[in-house]
Design a protein around this motif. Structure first.
Motif, short mmCIF file in Angstrom:
data_model
loop_
_atom_site.label_atom_id
_atom_site.label_comp_id
_atom_site.label_asym_id
_atom_site.label_seq_id
_atom_site.Cartn_x
_atom_site.Cartn_y
_atom_site.Cartn_z
N GLN A 1 0.40 -1.35 3.15
CA GLN A 1 1.13 -0.59 2.16
C GLN A 1 2.52 -1.20 1.96
OE1 GLN A 1 0.78 3.90 1.61
NE2 GLN A 1 2.71 3.73 2.77
N TYR A 2 2.87 -1.43 0.72
CA TYR A 2 4.15 -2.02 0.38
C TYR A 2 4.94 -1.08 -0.52
CZ TYR A 2 2.02 -6.32 2.09
OH TYR A 2 1.39 -7.26 2.87
N TRP A 3 6.25 -1.18 -0.40
CA TRP A 3 7.16 -0.34 -1.16
C TRP A 3 8.22 -1.17 -1.85
CZ3 TRP A 3 6.04 4.74 -1.63
CH2 TRP A 3 5.20 5.30 -0.67
N GLY A 4 8.53 -0.77 -3.06
CA GLY A 4 9.69 -1.33 -3.72
C GLY A 4 10.96 -0.72 -3.18
N GLN A 5 12.09 -1.24 -3.62
CA GLN A 5 13.36 -0.73 -3.14
C GLN A 5 13.86 0.48 -3.92
OE1 GLN A 5 16.42 -3.58 -2.41
NE2 GLN A 5 15.19 -4.66 -0.88
N GLY A 6 13.18 0.81 -4.98
CA GLY A 6 13.48 2.02 -5.71
C GLY A 6 14.36 1.78 -6.93
#
Length: 122
Positions: A110-115
């Motif tokens: 699972q990967y997330w952007g910095q928002g």
């Protein structure tokens, strides 16, 4: 390394619209799911909308159904979120997320952007 980069956030008046975009880049073997979460100050992160990159149904939080539309471009590993009729309670940091298997990794990760900040205010 896989990176998710969001764009499109900003300040908008209630009732207005914004379009968020997220692009996944890096060493990607296969993208299974992409979507959007959001987190307002003092609140838990919540799912806004997600969609599989193959067969399957999209999922929308009840608070955005009928107002937000998620779309994807499989070839470019991108996901968009068209947000219409925005409300002040939509104000939050919106995070792109993806479930991806890298060529050199067996498990799904699972990967997330910095928002990106979305502010709905008069």
């Amino acid at each position: 390394q896989v990176q998710l980069v969001e764009s499109g956030g900003g300040l908008v008046q209630p009732g207005g619209s914004l379009r968020l975009s997220c692009a996944a880049s890096g060493t990607i073997g296969r993208t299974y799911v992409m979507g959007w979460y959001r987190q307002a100050p003092g609140k838990q992160r919540e799912q806004v909308a997600t969609m599989p990159f193959s067969g399957g149904d999209t999922n929308y939080d009840d608070s955005v159904k009928g107002r937000f539309t998620i779309s994807r471009d499989n070839a470019k590993n991108t996901v968009n979120l068209q947000m219409n009729r925005l409300k002040p309670e939509d104000t939050a940091v919106y995070y792109c997320y993806a479930v991806i298997r890298r060529p050199d990794s067996t498990p799904l990760l699972q990967y997330w952007g910095q928002g990106t900040q979305v502010t709905v205010s008069s």
